[in-house]
Design a protein around this motif. Structure first.
Motif, PDB file in Angstrom:
ATOM      1  N   HIS A  90      -3.458  -1.791  -4.858  1.00  0.00           N
ATOM      2  CA  HIS A  90      -3.341  -0.333  -4.732  1.00  0.00           C
ATOM      3  C   HIS A  90      -2.486   0.297  -5.818  1.00  0.00           C
ATOM      4  O   HIS A  90      -2.161   1.483  -5.739  1.00  0.00           O
ATOM      5  CB  HIS A  90      -2.744   0.010  -3.360  1.00  0.00           C
ATOM      6  CG  HIS A  90      -3.457  -0.631  -2.216  1.00  0.00           C
ATOM      7  ND1 HIS A  90      -4.734  -0.276  -1.839  1.00  0.00           N
ATOM      8  CD2 HIS A  90      -3.084  -1.637  -1.367  1.00  0.00           C
ATOM      9  CE1 HIS A  90      -5.108  -1.014  -0.813  1.00  0.00           C
ATOM     10  NE2 HIS A  90      -4.139  -1.844  -0.509  1.00  0.00           N
ATOM     11  N   ALA A 125       0.825  -1.209   0.000  1.00  0.00           N
ATOM     12  CA  ALA A 125       0.000   0.000   0.000  1.00  0.00           C
ATOM     13  C   ALA A 125       0.863   1.264   0.000  1.00  0.00           C
ATOM     14  O   ALA A 125       0.334   2.367   0.102  1.00  0.00           O
ATOM     15  CB  ALA A 125      -0.935   0.011   1.217  1.00  0.00           C
ATOM     16  N   SER A 146      -0.439  -6.172  -5.604  1.00  0.00           N
ATOM     17  CA  SER A 146      -1.055  -5.073  -4.859  1.00  0.00           C
ATOM     18  C   SER A 146      -2.340  -4.594  -5.527  1.00  0.00           C
ATOM     19  O   SER A 146      -2.336  -4.270  -6.723  1.00  0.00           O
ATOM     20  CB  SER A 146      -0.084  -3.886  -4.753  1.00  0.00           C
ATOM     21  OG  SER A 146      -0.747  -2.769  -4.201  1.00  0.00           O
ATOM     22  N   PRO A 190       3.048   3.909  -1.891  1.00  0.00           N
ATOM     23  CA  PRO A 190       3.260   4.341  -3.284  1.00  0.00           C
ATOM     24  C   PRO A 190       4.718   4.274  -3.723  1.00  0.00           C
ATOM     25  O   PRO A 190       5.014   3.919  -4.875  1.00  0.00           O
ATOM     26  CB  PRO A 190       2.734   5.777  -3.290  1.00  0.00           C
ATOM     27  CG  PRO A 190       1.775   5.848  -2.149  1.00  0.00           C
ATOM     28  CD  PRO A 190       2.326   4.928  -1.106  1.00  0.00           C
ATOM     29  N   HIS A 213      -6.069  -6.992  -8.714  1.00  0.00           N
ATOM     30  CA  HIS A 213      -6.359  -5.583  -8.993  1.00  0.00           C
ATOM     31  C   HIS A 213      -7.746  -5.407  -9.592  1.00  0.00           C
ATOM     32  O   HIS A 213      -8.062  -5.996 -10.621  1.00  0.00           O
ATOM     33  CB  HIS A 213      -5.312  -4.985  -9.937  1.00  0.00           C
ATOM     34  CG  HIS A 213      -5.172  -3.508  -9.760  1.00  0.00           C
ATOM     35  ND1 HIS A 213      -6.164  -2.615 -10.118  1.00  0.00           N
ATOM     36  CD2 HIS A 213      -4.186  -2.752  -9.213  1.00  0.00           C
ATOM     37  CE1 HIS A 213      -5.788  -1.381  -9.826  1.00  0.00           C
ATOM     38  NE2 HIS A 213      -4.589  -1.443  -9.266  1.00  0.00           N
ATOM     39  N   PRO A 249      -1.333   2.427  -8.673  1.00  0.00           N
ATOM     40  CA  PRO A 249      -1.957   3.560  -9.379  1.00  0.00           C
ATOM     41  C   PRO A 249      -2.047   3.277 -10.874  1.00  0.00           C
ATOM     42  O   PRO A 249      -1.353   2.383 -11.393  1.00  0.00           O
ATOM     43  CB  PRO A 249      -1.015   4.726  -9.070  1.00  0.00           C
ATOM     44  CG  PRO A 249       0.291   4.097  -8.752  1.00  0.00           C
ATOM     45  CD  PRO A 249      -0.009   2.769  -8.124  1.00  0.00           C
TER      46      PRO A 249
END
Length: 464
Positions: free
Chosen positions: A316, A291, A314, A293, A341, A318
């Motif tokens: 998370h 989590a 992940s 970045p 995802h 982007p």
């Protein structure tokens, strides 16, 4: 014929259109041919009368199935804490078996867990401490519990244990608790690490995660003691890292290549080999930062296959990194994106489907929110592969004629998918209830009329 009845009955039990009257009829069934199917006991959103019927059911197996339902609210399952059967209480204590990594199970209330931990039956206490669903705060609260097994559970939640309570665990009278606590504390204390290195059963893990003195690191390197573990140690001096980067052992070089502090050019200059199916689960700094970045940026942007694969786990990621990984051309990355995802691109999902087929692809097609739908009938209705013909049923534009045709498909999984499609003409749907391999999916078809569901209950011997 009994197997056919059970299959159709299981389908009806999970049918989203099952009327409350038939659900209660199912739940009132006792042991024997009419015992409640697990699908009925573990439905989502059970109404209050249905929950009450389950809690009072005379068959312990029925209450066990409810105790282990991932769809029931924790407060509903917690009402079994005083169940007369220790088997039921043990099932409650352990909680649901979860096979979908996207499914999250809310823990039982702390007060209920405390009662289960003091249960007179040891099976119940053991089940609770083995549960994967304990709240970390509850686990941490067990640091001073009279049971050594409970204190070991507290060690698993080490970061949540108040610092003032950790020394007692490090000096615990139980050797298992002491060792587990030391393996947690060694990351910040070189003296604790040194003690663990003297224990053959703890040395490898201490080398992997413990704070090392240079003397201990050099000694282990010279003795070639657990070098692959040592190669990943965060506190290893840089010059020793360089020595291990040229080690003759391939596993050691691979471990060095995964270190987080390496510049990308240095990382890729190391001679390492990655297995075709290795998912990167063991890359701790990525696994612990799914989590974060910055961790995701470094891992997903790396040329190292295992770092990219670790990042692909992940949910998370982007959008930019997600697109980057989707272009990696790595089947393992594709599969992990498809599993984890929610925004995995359609082209990734289709590649995974085409590559793997079988149960996994069917699960992904049915459950992933981004799996394509429109246009699939025109593309795949006449595809030579049955798994692809099944995709035609996902298309909202698929006609009832096509659905009926696919219900006779040579591929059984395609026939089964068609049997569960609400567009299947009613005469064919009723007929499918009498075909053993289609009966379950036909019973779960929400287009099945109430009289058809009731007939299945009647044939299965469920009392009215």
């Amino acid at each position: 014929m009994v197997a056919f009845h059970a299959s159709a009955l299981n389908g009806v039990a999970r049918n989203p259109a099952l009327p409350a009257s038939l659900l209660l009829r199912l739940l009132a069934a006792h042991d024997g041919p009419g015992r409640p199917p697990r699908e009925a006991l573990q439905r989502a959103g059970l109404p209050g009368p249905a929950v009450a019927a389950i809690l009072a059911h005379p068959a312990p197996g029925a209450r066990i199935d409810f105790a282990m339902s991932a769809r029931a609210e924790p407060a509903q399952r917690a009402r079994l804490v005083d169940d007369p059967s220790p088997r039921v209480r043990a099932a409650l204590a352990y909680g649901p078996e979860v096979y979908d990594p996207r499914t999250k199970v809310a823990p039982l209330p702390d007060a209920v867990c405390r009662r289960l931990l003091d249960d007179p039956d040891p099976r119940v206490r053991t089940a609770l401490l083995e549960s994967p669903h304990l709240a970390p705060s509850f686990a941490a609260s067990l640091a001073a519990h009279h049971s050594a097994a409970a204190r070991r559970e507290a060690v698993r939640a080490w970061e949540g244990v108040p610092p003032g309570e950790r020394p007692a665990l490090l000096a615990d009278p139980d050797p298992g608790v002491r060792r587990a606590a030391a393996l947690r504390e060694c990351r910040r204390d070189a003296r604790v690490t040194a003690g663990l290195l003297r224990d053959p059963d703890s040395a490898a893990e201490a080398l992997r995660r413990g704070l090392l003195t240079r003397a201990d690191a050099e000694r282990c390197l010279d003795e070639r003691t657990h070098l692959a573990a040592l190669a990943g140690n965060p506190s290893l001096p840089a010059d020793l890292v360089e020595r291990l980067a040229a080690d003759p052992d391939e596993a050691v070089r691979l471990a060095v290549s995964l270190r987080p502090e390496l510049a990308e050019t240095r990382r890729m200059a190391i001679d390492f080999t990655v297995g075709d199916v290795d998912r990167g689960d063991g890359v701790a700094w990525v696994r612990d930062g799914l989590a974060d970045p910055e961790v995701l940026r470094r891992a997903a942007s790396s040329a190292h296959p295992l770092l990219r694969r670790a990042a692909a786990s992940s949910p998370h990621l982007p959008p930019g990194l997600l697109r980057r990984l989707a272009r990696a051309g790595d089947p393992v990355v594709d599969r992990l994106l498809g599993i984890h995802h929610p925004d995995a691109p359609e082209e990734v999902l289709m590649r995974v489907y085409a590559r793997l087929g079988g149960t996994f692809s069917a699960w992904m097609a049915e459950t992933h929110p981004r799996f394509p739908r429109e246009g699939l009938a025109a593309r795949f209705a006449d595809h030579p592969d049955g798994h692809h013909r099944r995709l035609a049923l996902r298309d909202p534009a698929a006609t009832s004629t096509l659905v009926e045709r696919l219900s006779h498909d040579p591929e059984v999984w395609t026939r089964q998918a068609a049997a569960g499609d609400p567009r299947l003409p009613l005469p064919r749907l009723r007929a499918a209830l009498h075909v053993p391999e289609l009966a379950s999916r036909a019973g779960a078809n929400p287009a099945l009329p109430e009289d058809g569901m009731a007939a299945v209950l009647d044939r299965a011997g469920v009392p009215s």
